[in-house]
Design a protein around this motif. Structure first.
Motif, PDB file in Angstrom:
ATOM      1  N   ILE A  20      37.637  32.518  43.644  1.00  0.00           N
ATOM      2  CA  ILE A  20      38.680  33.513  43.119  1.00  0.00           C
ATOM      3  C   ILE A  20      38.198  34.856  43.206  1.00  0.00           C
ATOM      4  CG2 ILE A  20      40.233  34.464  41.315  1.00  0.00           C
ATOM      5  CD1 ILE A  20      40.137  31.418  40.095  1.00  0.00           C
ATOM      6  N   HIS A  21      39.023  35.718  43.816  1.00  0.00           N
ATOM      7  CA  HIS A  21      38.513  37.235  44.035  1.00  0.00           C
ATOM      8  C   HIS A  21      39.431  37.807  42.675  1.00  0.00           C
ATOM      9  CE1 HIS A  21      38.159  36.664  48.614  1.00  0.00           C
ATOM     10  NE2 HIS A  21      37.218  36.371  47.862  1.00  0.00           N
ATOM     11  N   LEU A  22      38.336  38.528  42.045  1.00  0.00           N
ATOM     12  CA  LEU A  22      38.781  39.503  40.781  1.00  0.00           C
ATOM     13  C   LEU A  22      38.953  40.903  41.458  1.00  0.00           C
ATOM     14  CD1 LEU A  22      36.446  38.155  37.908  1.00  0.00           C
ATOM     15  CD2 LEU A  22      38.665  37.399  38.521  1.00  0.00           C
ATOM     16  N   PRO A  23      39.988  41.638  41.377  1.00  0.00           N
ATOM     17  CA  PRO A  23      40.594  42.739  42.210  1.00  0.00           C
ATOM     18  C   PRO A  23      39.636  43.937  41.386  1.00  0.00           C
ATOM     19  CG  PRO A  23      42.375  41.933  40.625  1.00  0.00           C
ATOM     20  CD  PRO A  23      41.444  40.935  40.686  1.00  0.00           C
ATOM     21  N   ASP A  24      39.785  43.727  40.063  1.00  0.00           N
ATOM     22  CA  ASP A  24      39.099  45.106  39.328  1.00  0.00           C
ATOM     23  C   ASP A  24      37.639  45.100  39.673  1.00  0.00           C
ATOM     24  OD1 ASP A  24      41.524  45.611  38.559  1.00  0.00           O
ATOM     25  OD2 ASP A  24      41.175  44.693  36.421  1.00  0.00           O
ATOM     26  N   SER A  25      36.809  44.138  39.682  1.00  0.00           N
ATOM     27  CA  SER A  25      35.394  44.221  39.519  1.00  0.00           C
ATOM     28  C   SER A  25      34.865  43.946  41.078  1.00  0.00           C
ATOM     29  CB  SER A  25      34.812  43.127  38.715  1.00  0.00           C
ATOM     30  OG  SER A  25      35.205  41.838  39.162  1.00  0.00           O
ATOM     31  N   GLY A  26      35.703  43.140  41.892  1.00  0.00           N
ATOM     32  CA  GLY A  26      35.407  43.048  43.173  1.00  0.00           C
ATOM     33  C   GLY A  26      34.569  41.602  43.565  1.00  0.00           C
TER      34      GLY A  26
END
Length: 653
Positions: free
Chosen positions: A372-378
């Motif tokens: 999964i890609h976490l958008p805020d932390s990258g």
């Protein structure tokens, strides 16, 4: 991919000839026919050029290029010349019409040879080579019978074939030639189907594409031949049928893995069937509503359209499920497994993090990982929220996971079977909702962790500040007051007993200083009791000793973090104060102990009970204090049966 000189030359020549043919025919025949046949020829030429450039030893590419060039000359340019010649007085107008009318026979022969030459460009060496000879024989009989027979007259502007040979038995030749021609056309698909049943891997994917294109061509061309003069619009369908085979062959040879052929076949069958059923539903609805409403009215059209619109989605879903179950059981079983998991997920019987295991079971692979890609932390994490790092030696294939136009992450697979590679994009689309839910849960846990860490930092800072104030009061103001008291007492001894008024004044000042010292000591202890330095147990026993009613203490000797002990102590103090002031209790029990990874404290009294937390009450503030440390507060207070106040605090093991 760059084209070679010869394939490029053939393609450019064909395009130029097609432009000439379109210009000559434009406006002199139905425009859709002009466009459709032009697109077929261009498609055939482009497919041939691509195959010839990539695989120059494969005869299929050159066959496509030559057929396209011949079609451009004999079918399109010749036809345009024949249509345009009478109006401009050009010569050989009937000859152009005649050449165009017989051009479909060589094109049909090219289809048979394409099917027999696939995939390596060589004719088979077994009994199926006879199919080619049967097709050649059929064309040899059909061509003269058709070209020099009277039936060809409908293709001329004059309605008469000027090249009729009366002595020629045109009818028997056409009948015999057409029988052999159509038989060879149908028979040329049979070896492909037989090979498809035995093939595996790459060969099976390629054969699926060609069988699909051949089925479209072979299925439509005989129908077009039968209805050619009955329904003129059917004539344009032949171009679509002819174009299906070169496109499918080109994809099979060059890009057989790029598209999911099973999905193409499934969608084609579904939408053709759906179109037929919806058309029947529209006609039936219009007929019934016309009888009820009387005549043709806007209400009839609107009602029939509404019936079709309402039936579209459920009918499509049922057809898709039926087609997959019949023709693509592997895809049907895999999609059903993921869809069943989503139903369990919606019903609360499954967790979204289980989607990785569901995909592995549906595809029968063991090395599929979902990230999964976490958008805020990258950062990239697994479904449990643990960070993952891409290794340079990780050569697994990546499949993007998208939902609602957003890229959620990737699925990584190793050397999976072709079936898994074909099904994975579909399963990722179906299961993307679960991945989205898993990502939201991971983000929520990370946010809660950040909040808890922030709370812990705030509590630690506040506790450190309380300690600083305590030290300042003890070492500063309190010590100065003690020094002042000692100085006054020394002054009193120096004056002696002769000055009674002065002595009494000094006694009063010393008493006030003593009171101030006691108040400062109590204030300092309220910030953090000094008894807590020895642990929570001694502090609670000291608290019980000062209480105005009997208090029993059952406390562990274990030590806990300083902030947890402080919070627990003040919780017990508040509970004890409520029991003394409001509950009318006669006895109180204080307990503190460790239960797994939590510190549990209780205040139990035998008072009147019925306590309820209200806005801005002490119990409400106490609940907030406990929550600040990540704990929970439970109040069990039944009228007439006393009160039990329980607080749980997380603590290190």
């Amino acid at each position: 991919m760059r084209l070679g000189a010869l394939p490029a030359s053939l393609l450019v020549t064909t395009l130029v000839l097609e432009a000439v043919g379109v210009a000559l025919s434009w406006g002199l025949e139905p425009r859709f026919q002009t466009v459709v046949y032009c697109l077929y020829t261009v498609t055939l030429a482009a497919s041939g050029a691509l195959i010839a450039a990539r695989h120059p030893r494969n005869a299929i590419g050159w066959l496509f290029s030559a057929t396209a060039l011949a079609t451009a000359v004999t079918a399109d340019v010749a036809q345009g010349w024949g249509l345009r010649a009478p109006a401009h007085g050009w010569p050989a107008g009937p000859l152009g019409e005649w050449i165009s009318a017989v051009s479909w026979i060589p094109a049909g022969t090219a289809i048979v040879f394409t099917l027999l030459l696939f995939p390596d460009g060589r004719l088979p060496r077994d009994r199926w080579r006879a199919v080619a000879w049967v097709n050649v024989a059929g064309a040899a009989l059909l061509l003269p019978g058709w070209a020099f027979g009277p039936d060809l007259g409908s293709e001329f502007l004059t309605g008469r074939n000027p090249y009729v040979v009366p002595q020629l038995p045109a009818g028997p030749l056409v009948a015999a030639g057409m029988a052999l021609f159509l038989a060879s056309l149908v028979a040329s698909v049979v070896p492909l189907v037989l090979r498809l049943r035995r093939a595996t891997g790459v060969e099976r994917l390629q054969l699926k594409w060609v069988v699909f294109g051949a089925a479209v061509s072979v299925g439509l061309l005989p129908l077009v031949a039968l209805l050619w003069s009955v329904f003129p619009i059917v004539q344009s369908v032949s171009a679509v049928a002819l174009a299906a085979l070169p496109v499918a062959t080109c994809v099979a040879i060059l890009r057989y893995r790029l598209y999911d052929i099973d999905l193409v076949i499934s969608r084609t069958v579904v939408y053709l069937t759906l179109t037929a059923l919806l058309a029947a539903a529209y006609a039936a609805s219009a007929l019934v509503l016309g009888i009820v409403a009387g005549g043709r009215s806007a209400w009839v059209t609107a009602g029939a359209t509404l019936v079709v619109a309402v039936a579209f989605r459920p009918l499509r879903d049922r057809l898709q499920a039926g087609v997959d179950r019949r023709f693509n059981r592997a895809r049907y079983a895999a999609v059903s497994q993921v869809s069943g998991f989503l139903e369990d997920l919606r019903a609360g019987r499954a967790a979204p993090e289980q989607i990785q295991g569901v995909l592995r079971r549906a595809l029968d692979v063991d090395d599929l990982d979902v990230r999964i890609h976490l958008p805020d932390s990258g950062t990239a994490v697994d479904l449990r929220g643990q960070p993952v790092v891409d290794r340079p030696d990780d050569a697994r294939e990546r499949w993007p996971i998208r939902h609602g136009g957003t890229t959620l992450g990737v699925a990584l697979t190793g050397a999976a079977p072709e079936r898994a590679h074909a099904l994975l994009p579909t399963l990722l689309d179906v299961g993307a909702l679960a991945v989205e839910m898993a990502r939201l849960r991971v983000e929520l846990r990370r946010r809660l962790g950040e909040v808890e860490a922030s709370r812990a930092r705030i509590v630690a800072v506040a506790d450190a500040e309380r300690r600083r104030i305590e030290r300042d009061l003890h070492d500063g103001a309190q010590q100065r007051l003690v020094s002042i008291g000692l100085a006054l007492r020394h002054a009193q001894h120096s004056i002696g007993s002769g000055a009674g008024e002065a002595v009494r004044t000094i006694d009063g000042a010393i008493a006030e200083i003593t009171v101030a010292i006691d108040e400062l000591r109590e204030l300092a202890q309220g910030l953090r009791p000094a008894h807590l330095d020895g642990g929570l147990g001694p502090a609670l026993r000291e608290l019980a000793r000062r209480a105005p009613l009997p208090v029993r203490v059952d406390a562990t000797a274990d030590r806990f973090p300083a902030d947890v002990e402080t919070a627990a102590y003040f919780t017990v103090c508040e509970g004890l104060t409520n029991a003394v002031k409001h509950a009318g209790a006669s006895t109180v029990v204080l307990s503190a102990g460790r239960q797994r990874d939590r510190l549990v404290v209780r205040v139990i009294d035998d008072g009147v009970g019925g306590a309820r937390p209200r806005d801005r009450s002490g119990l409400t503030g106490l609940s907030d204090r406990v929550a600040t440390h990540g704990g929970t507060l439970v109040l069990d207070s039944v009228p007439g049966r006393g009160t039990v106040l329980t607080a749980e605090f997380p603590c290190a093991s």
